[in-house]
Each structure stands twice: as C-alpha cells, then as structure tokens.
Design a protein around this motif. Structure first.
Motif, short mmCIF file in Angstrom:
data_model
loop_
_atom_site.label_atom_id
_atom_site.label_comp_id
_atom_site.label_asym_id
_atom_site.label_seq_id
_atom_site.Cartn_x
_atom_site.Cartn_y
_atom_site.Cartn_z
N PRO A 224 0.83 -1.21 0.00
CA PRO A 224 0.00 0.00 0.00
C PRO A 224 0.86 1.25 0.00
N ALA A 225 0.36 2.28 -0.66
CA ALA A 225 1.08 3.55 -0.70
C ALA A 225 0.96 4.27 0.63
N SER A 226 1.97 5.07 0.95
CA SER A 226 1.86 5.97 2.09
C SER A 226 0.88 7.09 1.72
N ALA A 227 0.51 7.88 2.71
CA ALA A 227 -0.41 8.99 2.44
C ALA A 227 0.21 9.96 1.43
N GLU A 228 1.52 10.25 1.64
CA GLU A 228 2.20 11.17 0.72
C GLU A 228 2.34 10.55 -0.66
N GLY A 229 2.70 9.24 -0.69
CA GLY A 229 2.84 8.56 -1.97
C GLY A 229 1.53 8.53 -2.74
N GLY A 230 0.43 8.33 -2.02
CA GLY A 230 -0.88 8.33 -2.68
C GLY A 230 -1.20 9.69 -3.29
N ARG A 231 -0.84 10.75 -2.58
CA ARG A 231 -1.10 12.09 -3.13
C ARG A 231 -0.22 12.36 -4.35
N ALA A 232 1.04 11.89 -4.31
CA ALA A 232 1.93 12.07 -5.45
C ALA A 232 1.40 11.32 -6.67
N GLY A 293 4.10 5.47 -5.60
CA GLY A 293 4.73 6.73 -5.22
C GLY A 293 6.24 6.67 -5.26
N ASP A 294 6.82 5.46 -5.18
CA ASP A 294 8.27 5.34 -5.30
C ASP A 294 8.70 5.78 -6.71
N LEU A 295 9.95 6.17 -6.83
CA LEU A 295 10.48 6.62 -8.11
C LEU A 295 11.38 5.55 -8.70
N VAL A 296 11.14 5.21 -9.95
CA VAL A 296 11.98 4.24 -10.66
C VAL A 296 12.95 5.02 -11.53
N ILE A 297 14.25 4.75 -11.36
CA ILE A 297 15.30 5.47 -12.06
C ILE A 297 15.85 4.58 -13.18
N TYR A 298 16.15 5.19 -14.33
CA TYR A 298 16.55 4.43 -15.51
C TYR A 298 17.92 4.86 -16.05
N PHE A 299 18.56 3.92 -16.73
CA PHE A 299 19.84 4.09 -17.41
C PHE A 299 20.99 4.22 -16.39
N PRO A 300 22.19 3.77 -16.76
CA PRO A 300 23.32 3.82 -15.83
C PRO A 300 23.64 5.22 -15.32
N ALA A 306 10.56 7.76 -13.45
CA ALA A 306 9.10 7.63 -13.54
C ALA A 306 8.57 7.35 -12.14
N LEU A 307 7.26 7.50 -11.99
CA LEU A 307 6.63 7.31 -10.68
C LEU A 307 5.85 6.00 -10.70
N TYR A 308 6.15 5.12 -9.73
CA TYR A 308 5.55 3.79 -9.70
C TYR A 308 4.08 3.87 -9.29
N GLY A 310 2.12 0.74 -9.20
CA GLY A 310 1.69 -0.58 -8.74
C GLY A 310 1.40 -1.47 -9.94
N GLU A 311 1.35 -2.79 -9.67
CA GLU A 311 1.07 -3.78 -10.71
C GLU A 311 2.04 -3.69 -11.88
N GLY A 312 3.29 -3.32 -11.58
CA GLY A 312 4.32 -3.29 -12.61
C GLY A 312 4.20 -2.14 -13.60
N LYS A 313 3.51 -1.08 -13.22
CA LYS A 313 3.33 0.05 -14.12
C LYS A 313 3.83 1.35 -13.48
N VAL A 314 4.18 2.29 -14.36
CA VAL A 314 4.64 3.60 -13.92
C VAL A 314 3.89 4.66 -14.72
N VAL A 315 3.87 5.88 -14.18
CA VAL A 315 3.40 7.03 -14.95
C VAL A 315 4.63 7.89 -15.21
N GLN A 316 4.78 8.35 -16.44
CA GLN A 316 6.00 9.05 -16.81
C GLN A 316 5.74 10.10 -17.89
N ALA A 317 6.66 11.07 -17.96
CA ALA A 317 6.75 11.96 -19.11
C ALA A 317 7.87 11.38 -19.97
#
Length: 347
Positions: A224-232, A293-300, A306-308, A310-317
């Motif tokens: 489950p997301a934290s309160a802050e993570g849910g808002r993000a 709400g966690d952040l997934v970082i890409y490339f070396p 992107a912002l995680y 759940g269920e293996g998906k992220v929202v990103q620009a």
C-alpha cells in the motif's frame, strides 16, 4: 595559323581529352539501415537529449539558488552600508566634541589645580564613561567597515558565480536543442513504413523486458502507498495527456523529473529537481519492495525517472514529442528505485 584558328584547335583538343578521360566513379549508395539499427540510433539520440536536459535542469536549479544568494547578500550589504554610515556620523560627532573640549592639561594636572578635588574626581568618572563610549563608537565603526568590506567581496564573488552559471546554462540549452534537432532529423529520414516498424520493434522490446522482469521475481507483491505517496500518484495521474517539454515542471507540460519532483512537492515532500539528484540523495529501495509513489530510475547515468503506480506500471513523461502516460515499469533499462518519504539516506 591565325589566333582564332589556334583557339578553336585548343578547344577541340581539350574536348577530345575530356571525352577520352575515364568518368569518375559514381558515389556508392548509402547502405540501408535495418529497422533495429534505426531504433538503436533513435534510442541513443533520445537518451543523449534527455541526459543533456537533466544537466541543464541541474544548472538551472543552481542558477536560481545563486540568484537568491546574490539578492540576500545585496540586502545585507545595503544594511551594512547604512550601519557604516551611522557609525561614521557618530565618529564625526565624537571627533568634533573631542576637538571642542580639548585642553592642554592632563587629567592629573587638572586634579592638582582644582579648588575642589572631589568635584574633579567626579568629573573624572564622567570623563571615563565618555571615553568608554568613544571607544565603543570607534569599535562599531571598525566593525561596520570590516563587515561592509566582507559583504562587498562576497556579493562580487556571488555575482561572478551567477554570471558563470548563466553562461553554462546557455551552452547547455544550446546542447539540448542540438540533440533534439538530431532526433528530428532521424525521424524525418524515416518512411511511414519504417516509422511503424520502429514503433512495433520498440514495443516488442518493452514487452519482452517486462516479461523478463516479472518472471525473474524482481517485482514483489504490491504494497500500500503511504499517504504522501498516494497524493503524489494522484497528482501524476491527473497530468496524463499533457505534453513532454524539456526543462518543464508544469503545470501545462513536464519533462521526466519535472513531473516526479512536482508530484512529490504537491504531496508535501519536496525532492531534488533532477533524476540524478533524486537517485543520489533519496533512500534506495529494492524493486521487490516497491510501493505506489516510489520513483523508478533508468539508465546507468540515472537520466530518466518515472513514478511507480503498482502492478508493474509507472506514470512518466517519456520524451520529446510524446505525452505523459502510463507505461510498463520496464519501458527503459532500470537502474533502481528510491523512496522520497523514507528515512533520510546518509550520504
């Protein structure tokens, strides 16, 4: 032979030589690049453009902080100069009073010549207090001069730093636009069929990477997301469909770290502006412990984020020319993940 005939003969000879000379070899046609190579070239161009963008973003943040520092120092310097002016006025009054009250006799001689020694002693105490006040005035003047001088040097140095950062920012802005021009050139070189094939091949690569990630067990059960993570997460989802624009932090458009930093700021937890700083300064978490709400970082080089969800998906620009959207977590090569609202990481 007349001059006219001589010129005609020379012209004919040259024409004959030209006719007999071997023709230059035709330029070999440029080898047709495969769809896989086109995709590789495009991905590299996108990656270089985003890396240049994050570098620009970091300098922009430093420049904003430096401008604030210059403004602060200018304010302190103005106050210091006012204090120095007041101290100089006090010192001037002191000098005038000392000149007007001066005499050729020392305090000891005046005491010996006084008709009332006690009164002279009392006056001596008053003179002592005045002397102490005069010493304090001179100390204030000296201190005000030193402070004003120190602040003036600091303000000059801060302004020089600001100008250096502004120049660096302009160079980096030019670098970004140059990288994006390369992306546009590559895209313009594609036929509609090639464009479709490149997109198809890219999607197949993402799907295969997502399957490998899922089958490896690297992703754990959703937490489950934290309160802050849910808002993000809520804020980021509200931005779906808005265009990617490099250097943007909203509200009309975003780049990758502009979206994540704004989402967490709106959640009440300000985080660093760039993906590199987010990776360096925020607490790391394993992929099997991700929560929304966690952040997934890409490339070396940590050049995309992107912002995680759940269920293996992220929202990103994602990148220039595209819009904020939901994507598989493995849309890019994963470096790791960070949690903005965890305990501070010791650096």
């Amino acid at each position: 032979m007349s001059g006219t005939l001589l010129r005609l003969a020379c012209t004919a000879a040259l024409a004959a030589q030209a006719a007999l000379a071997p023709l230059p070899a035709a330029a070999a046609p440029e080898p047709r690049r495969s769809v896989a190579q086109l995709l590789t070239d495009l991905q590299q161009a996108y990656r270089q453009a985003e890396q240049a963008t994050e570098t620009y973003n970091a300098t922009t943040g430093k420049l904003a902080a430096q401008r604030a520092e210059v403004k602060r120092l200018d304010g302190e310097l103005a106050h210091a100069r006012l204090a120095l002016h007041g101290s100089r006025a006090d010192a001037g009054r002191l000098a005038r009073a000392q000149y007007q009250n001066s005499s050729g006799f020392s305090a000891y001689v005046r005491l010996l010549l006084a008709r009332d020694p006690q009164q002279a002693l009392d006056e001596g105490h008053v003179i002592g207090r005045v002397a102490t006040e005069r010493a304090a005035t001179l100390d204030r003047l000296s201190g005000a001069e030193k402070r004003a001088d120190t602040l003036a040097r600091a303000a000059r140095k801060a302004l020089d730093t600001q100008l250096t950062l502004a120049g660096r920012q302009k160079e980096q802005r030019d670098d970004v636009t140059g990288r994006l021009s390369e992306v546009e050139r590559l895209l313009a070189s594609l036929t509609p069929e090639q464009h479709s094939e490149v997109s198809r091949l890219e999607q197949e690569g993402v799907q295969a990477a997502q399957r490998r990630l899922t089958e490896s067990g690297a992703l754990g059960e959703d937490r489950p997301a934290s309160a802050e993570g849910g808002r993000a997460v809520g804020y980021a989802l509200d931005q779906i469909g808005k265009p990617y624009r490099w250097g943007a932090q909203g509200p009309a458009s975003f780049d990758c770290s502009g979206l994540t930093s704004r989402a967490w700021a709106r959640a009440g937890t300000p985080i660093p502006r760039t993906s590199q700083e987010q990776w360096a300064r925020l607490p790391h978490v394993p992929l099997d412990s991700l929560r929304p709400g966690d952040l997934v970082i890409y490339f070396p080089e940590a050049t995309h984020v992107a912002l995680y969800l759940g269920e293996g998906k992220v929202v990103q620009a994602p990148r220039t020319g595209e819009k904020v959207r939901i994507s598989p977590l493995a849309a890019n090569p994963v470096l790791g993940a960070v949690r903005p609202d965890a305990a501070p990481r010791r650096l």
